[in-house]
Every structure is written in structure tokens, then in C-alpha cells.
Design a protein around this motif. Structure first.
Motif, PDB file in Angstrom:
ATOM      1  N   PRO A   1       0.812  -1.222   0.000  1.00 21.18           N
ATOM      2  CA  PRO A   1       0.000   0.000   0.000  1.00 21.18           C
ATOM      3  C   PRO A   1       0.842   1.266   0.000  1.00 21.18           C
ATOM      4  CG  PRO A   1       0.033  -0.970   2.192  1.00 21.18           C
ATOM      5  CD  PRO A   1       0.747  -1.940   1.290  1.00 21.18           C
ATOM      6  N   GLY A   2       0.351   2.279  -0.715  1.00 21.68           N
ATOM      7  CA  GLY A   2       0.986   3.585  -0.743  1.00 21.68           C
ATOM      8  C   GLY A   2      -0.036   4.683  -0.530  1.00 21.68           C
ATOM      9  N   ASN A   3       0.446   5.848  -0.133  1.00 28.90           N
ATOM     10  CA  ASN A   3      -0.424   7.008   0.096  1.00 28.90           C
ATOM     11  C   ASN A   3       0.350   8.247  -0.335  1.00 28.90           C
ATOM     12  OD1 ASN A   3      -2.408   8.807   1.002  1.00 28.90           O
ATOM     13  ND2 ASN A   3      -1.723   8.712   3.127  1.00 28.90           N
TER      14      ASN A   3
ATOM     15  N   LEU B   1       3.538  18.120   0.371  1.00 34.19           N
ATOM     16  CA  LEU B   1       3.746  16.831  -0.284  1.00 34.19           C
ATOM     17  C   LEU B   1       3.792  15.747   0.775  1.00 34.19           C
ATOM     18  CD1 LEU B   1       4.612  15.003  -2.740  1.00 34.19           C
ATOM     19  CD2 LEU B   1       6.974  15.548  -2.090  1.00 34.19           C
ATOM     20  N   LEU B   2       3.055  14.663   0.543  1.00 32.48           N
ATOM     21  CA  LEU B   2       3.111  13.477   1.388  1.00 32.48           C
ATOM     22  C   LEU B   2       3.345  12.268   0.496  1.00 32.48           C
ATOM     23  CD1 LEU B   2       2.631  11.721   3.942  1.00 32.48           C
ATOM     24  CD2 LEU B   2       0.174  11.886   3.457  1.00 32.48           C
ATOM     25  N   ALA B   3       4.388  11.508   0.800  1.00 42.69           N
ATOM     26  CA  ALA B   3       4.683  10.279   0.055  1.00 42.69           C
ATOM     27  C   ALA B   3       4.946   9.173   1.064  1.00 42.69           C
ATOM     28  CB  ALA B   3       5.892  10.473  -0.862  1.00 42.69           C
ATOM     29  N   GLN B   4       4.037   8.224   1.126  1.00 42.33           N
ATOM     30  CA  GLN B   4       4.126   7.126   2.088  1.00 42.33           C
ATOM     31  C   GLN B   4       4.010   5.807   1.342  1.00 42.33           C
ATOM     32  OE1 GLN B   4       0.844   6.757   4.942  1.00 42.33           O
ATOM     33  NE2 GLN B   4       2.333   6.454   6.565  1.00 42.33           N
TER      34      GLN B   4
ATOM     35  N   THR C   1       8.002   7.210   5.026  1.00 44.63           N
ATOM     36  CA  THR C   1       7.129   8.366   4.868  1.00 44.63           C
ATOM     37  C   THR C   1       7.986   9.610   4.662  1.00 44.63           C
ATOM     38  OG1 THR C   1       5.444   7.395   6.317  1.00 44.63           O
ATOM     39  CG2 THR C   1       5.300   9.770   5.893  1.00 44.63           C
ATOM     40  N   VAL C   2       7.726  10.346   3.599  1.00 44.90           N
ATOM     41  CA  VAL C   2       8.427  11.589   3.302  1.00 44.90           C
ATOM     42  C   VAL C   2       7.391  12.702   3.269  1.00 44.90           C
ATOM     43  CG1 VAL C   2       9.839  12.844   1.628  1.00 44.90           C
ATOM     44  CG2 VAL C   2      10.199  10.386   1.983  1.00 44.90           C
TER      45      VAL C   2
ATOM     46  N   ALA D   1      10.529  16.167   6.428  1.00 44.40           N
ATOM     47  CA  ALA D   1      10.662  15.068   7.380  1.00 44.40           C
ATOM     48  C   ALA D   1      10.744  13.745   6.638  1.00 44.40           C
ATOM     49  CB  ALA D   1       9.493  15.043   8.361  1.00 44.40           C
ATOM     50  N   VAL D   2      11.520  12.820   7.194  1.00 48.49           N
ATOM     51  CA  VAL D   2      11.618  11.457   6.683  1.00 48.49           C
ATOM     52  C   VAL D   2      11.465  10.513   7.871  1.00 48.49           C
ATOM     53  CG1 VAL D   2      13.020   9.741   5.497  1.00 48.49           C
ATOM     54  CG2 VAL D   2      13.144  12.138   4.801  1.00 48.49           C
ATOM     55  N   ALA D   3      10.640   9.490   7.719  1.00 47.90           N
ATOM     56  CA  ALA D   3      10.425   8.530   8.800  1.00 47.90           C
ATOM     57  C   ALA D   3      10.410   7.116   8.237  1.00 47.90           C
ATOM     58  CB  ALA D   3       9.114   8.819   9.526  1.00 47.90           C
TER      59      ALA D   3
END
Length: 447
Positions: free
Chosen positions: A266-268, A303-306, A323-324, A341-343
Motif C-alpha cells: 500500500p501507498g499514500n 507533499l506526502l509520500a508514504q 514516509t516523506v 521530514a523522513v520517517a
């Protein structure tokens, strides 16, 4: 108009707590599976009543979140031992398709209360405070609020989806799940760094959201949220006036939620923009104690990239994810002009603990240089240049960096415990304040 908050706050709090106590006592007596590991609720299924209600379209939720934090070293006040903050949430969801045969429709009502103290006030200089917060559940007014009161309806086989009522912006825009205790790693970061206009949970406002689902993976949505000073103020959580209106917030967002590869990872992914019609001062126009331009409108993007990267043990519910996040705000009106942020998260790291989770994140929150220069100008105009002078305005400049690592323990299906360590570089983005090491503990309980 009589203020509902005056009626609700003290008597309402007593009534709510009494009702909760009665519900908990009665549910404990009824539920054979109370305190069972496998039950999703601490007090079980109320003798099967809870399941029957959900089948009929009525779902209740009572959730409790606590966050404790202790300053282990550094910061502005090293003598502080610990601070504790919590939130209670009481919700009811009605499936109107089951109840009224109204296709693809639901109603949600949620009341919240926040209590406690914030360690961030001690980690940073009290004259500035931290830019982020080591306890994300603290803030937005320690008070009772009507956080949600909305109706959602889908049309054309869910191709069009409309929600309206009392809403929080972050429940729909820039949204994802997070277990971090530090504010800089959670959902709705666009609102965290433009919190004077974009109100995340638990602050609601009158608004509406329209979403177009092009495919099961792609969507586009736009919102309109009324800006009213009563939305935020402590003690005004049950005031619903439209006037005085300061303007409106309009966010737009393009989203992609794929399931990649043969394993369906899954991606978001979300790309968004917001505009506020409220009037703001332009920091660079500050001179001689006032702003020469205080009629500027604010805007920004995010921007959200998960994406889950791996599976583990053949399960998509376990594995490594990333997650970026990034936020850009206009340079005229925003104190924080950019954020990144990067997690990394590792779900189910051990076969013996398949529902535990490990997380690590790093975030950078940058102060607008025009805001920094405004502080310098104010100090010069006041003739104060000694940092230790209580009237001196510490110069917030550059960036505050936040780091966190946590281990989420899945104690039962209704309870999790999450110890964490946080490291804050330049708390408040003030170079004179020592870096701080903070120990934290989060607990989530579903009753």
C-alpha cells in the motif's frame, strides 16, 4: 446569543464523566470478554450488544490517549522532571444506509477533551517556546470541544463524495496514520506549520469537502473551511457562530493510493495547495512598532509520500515502510516557511511480536528569515540586546531539528504502549538554547 460553552464546560464535564463511569461499570458487568486480549475494546462487547448495534449501523467509540515526557538532558530548563498530557474522545458513527436505507451515507459526532501540561515549554526558552512539540496530543486549547459533527454522502457509485458540517481539515487533507509522539512526524503537517489558519484535530470549523474518485486509486478533493476566532479559543469548543468571519481556508489535493507489485504494497501519495482569504501582516513590512502592510493573504503547498517497501512472513501487515513529508509556506506571512521530514517504520519486526512496531524519524522546521529580521528590529527599537534580559526577544533563526525513535508494544487489541526517545536540536530555533534529550511514553486505550 447565549454561549453554550458557559453551560457545557463545568456541568457538561461532570455529566460526561458521570455518564462514562456508569457506562464503564455497566459494560464491565455485561461483557464476558472484558479485558480480553482479543477484544478490540477494554470492556468487551457488552454482552453482544455492541456487535448487534454495529450490525444495525450504530458504532460507539471511547478512546484515551496519554503522552508523558521527561527532559533527560539539555534544553532551557534542565530541572524539569516530567510533564503529562492526555486526550479523551467520545464518538458515535451512524451508518445511514443500514439505519435509513440511505445509500452510501454516514453521520459522525465526536466530543474531545484535552488536559495536562507541555514539556516543550520547559525544553525551549519560555519567551519563544518550541517550534514543534514533544507531546503532540497537547495543544489547541486544553478544553472540551465538539470536534466532529458532519454528514457524508456518496453519489454515482461513490465517484462523488461530499462531507459537510463541523470538520477538522486534517481528517481529509494531508492525512495518514502515525504513531510518533513528536508533533513533527504526525498527520496534517501543513496545518502544524500554518496553524493560525489550517485547524487540525481537535479544532473544528464549519466547512465542506468535495471529493472526486476517478479510480479506486486516484482522487481529487477541494475543501472550504470558515475562519472564525471562536474556533480556536479555549472554552469556546461549543460555539457555532458564523460571525465574525475572518475569511475562508481553501485546500485542494490530488491523491494516489496504489497497491504496488504482486504483494499489493500500500501507498499514500498526496500533493496539495491551500489558500486563506484572511488578512495577515507582512513580516518584512515591520518598522517602528507596526506593520505597514497587514492586508496580505497566505498560501502554501505540501507533499506526502508514504509507501510500504517490503512484506514479512508473507503478510502485507508486516514490513518496512517510509514516509516523506514537505511543506512550503509563503515568505510574507508565515513564521515557518518550509519543513521536511523522513520517517521509517518497521511493522511486526519479530515473529514473536507480529503486531509491534519500530519507528525512527528526523524533521527539519525552518524559520522565515523575514520573521527573524522582524525580531531583530524589535530588539533594536527597544534598545535591548542582552539575551538574559526578560524583555529581550530571542532570535528564532535557521531551523529546529527533531529526531525520534520509538517501540510500539501491542499489549492487547485494545491497548498499546509506546516508549520513545527524542532529540531536539536548537529548541525553538534559538541557537543560545542547548540541545535536549527527551524520554517519552505514549499509551492508547480503546474502551
Amino acid at each position: 446569543m447565549k454561549r453554550l460553552s458557559a453551560v457545557v464546560n463545568k456541568p457538561g464535564r461532570t455529566l460526561a464523566l458521570s455518564a462514562l463511569a456508569m457506562a464503564l461499570v455497566s459494560s464491565q458487568a455485561l461483557a464476558a470478554d472484558a479485558f480480553s486480549y482479543d477484544s478490540p475494546y477494554m470492556f468487551g462487547d457488552w454482552g453482544g450488544a455492541r456487535t448487534d448495534l454495529e450490525k444495525d449501523g450504530v458504532k460507539f467509540s471511547v478512546n484515551y490517549t496519554m503522552e508523558a515526557a521527561s527532559n533527560l538532558a539539555g534544553g532551557a530548563n534542565t530541572s524539569t522532571t516530567a510533564r503529562y498530557a492526555d486526550q479523551q474522545a467520545f464518538g458515535m458513527n451512524l451508518d445511514l444506509e443500514k439505519l435509513l436505507n440511505w445509500n452510501d451515507a454516514e453521520f459522525q459526532a465526536t466530543i474531545t477533551n484535552r488536559d495536562g501540561q507541555n514539556l516543550s515549554d520547559e525544553v525551549a526558552d519560555k519567551r519563544t517556546g518550541m517550534v514543534s512539540s514533544v507531546q503532540e496530543v497537547y495543544g489547541r486549547g486544553q478544553t472540551w470541544r465538539l470536534t466532529q459533527l458532519w454528514l457524508r454522502k456518496g453519489f454515482f457509485d461513490h465517484a462523488l463524495d461530499i462531507k459537510a458540517g463541523r470538520l477538522t481539515v486534517g481528517e481529509d487533507f494531508d492525512n495518514f496514520d502515525s504513531k510518533f509522539q513528536n508533533l513533527a512526524f504526525g498527520s496534517g503537517q501543513a496545518g502544524n506549520w500554518r496553524g493560525d489558519h489550517w485547524y487540525n484535530w481537535p479544532v473544528s470549523q464549519w466547512g465542506a469537502r468535495v471529493r472526486l474518485n476517478f479510480t479506486p486509486e486516484w482522487f481529487f478533493q477541494v475543501g472550504l473551511y470558515n475562519q472564525n476566532p471562536y474556533n480556536y479559543d479555549r472554552g469556546d469548543g461549543f460555539r457555532f457562530e458564523f460571525s465574525p468571519t475572518e475569511g475562508n481556508l481553501v485546500p485542494v489535493e490530488l491523491g494516489w493510493q496504489p497497491k504496488l507489485g504482486a504483494e499489493g504494497l500500500p501507498g499514500n501519495y498526496r500533493l496539495g495547495f491551500y489558500y486563506s482569504s484572511t488578512k495577515d501582516p507582512q513580516y518584512s513590512s515591520y518598522h517602528n512598532g507596526s506593520f505597514s502592510n497587514d492586508d496580505v493573504h497566505s498560501y502554501g503547498g505540501y507533499l506526502l509520500a508514504q509507501q510500504q517497501l517490503t512484506t514479512q512472513g508473507g503478510s502485507v501487515d508486516r514490513g518496512l515502510g517510509v514516509t516523506v513529508q514537505a511543506v512550503m509556506n509563503d515568505h510574507k506571512t508565515s513564521k515557518t516557511d518550509n519543513y521536511q521530514a523522513v520517517a521509517l517504520t518497521w511493522k511486526g519486526p519479530f515473529d514473536a511480536r507480529p503486531q509491534d512496531e519500530i519507528g525512527f524519524g528526523v524533521a527539519r522546521i525552518h524559520i522565515n528569515s523575514d520573521y527573524s529580521e522582524m525580531l531583530r528590529t524589535q530588539n533594536n527599537e527597544n534598545g535591548i540586546h542582552d539575551f538574559d534580559n526578560p524583555a529581550y526577544l530571542p532570535i528564532q533563526s535557521g531551523a529546529e531539528w527533531n529526531y525520534e525513535v520509538y517501540y510500539d508494544v501491542h499489549v492487547t487489541n485494545w491497548m498499546s504502549l509506546r516508549p520513545n526517545l527524542q532529540y531536539i536540536v536548537a529548541p525553538g530555533a534559538v541557537s543560545e538554547v542547548d540541545d535536549a534529550l527527551v524520554g517519552g511514553l505514549t499509551a492508547n486505550i480503546s474502551f
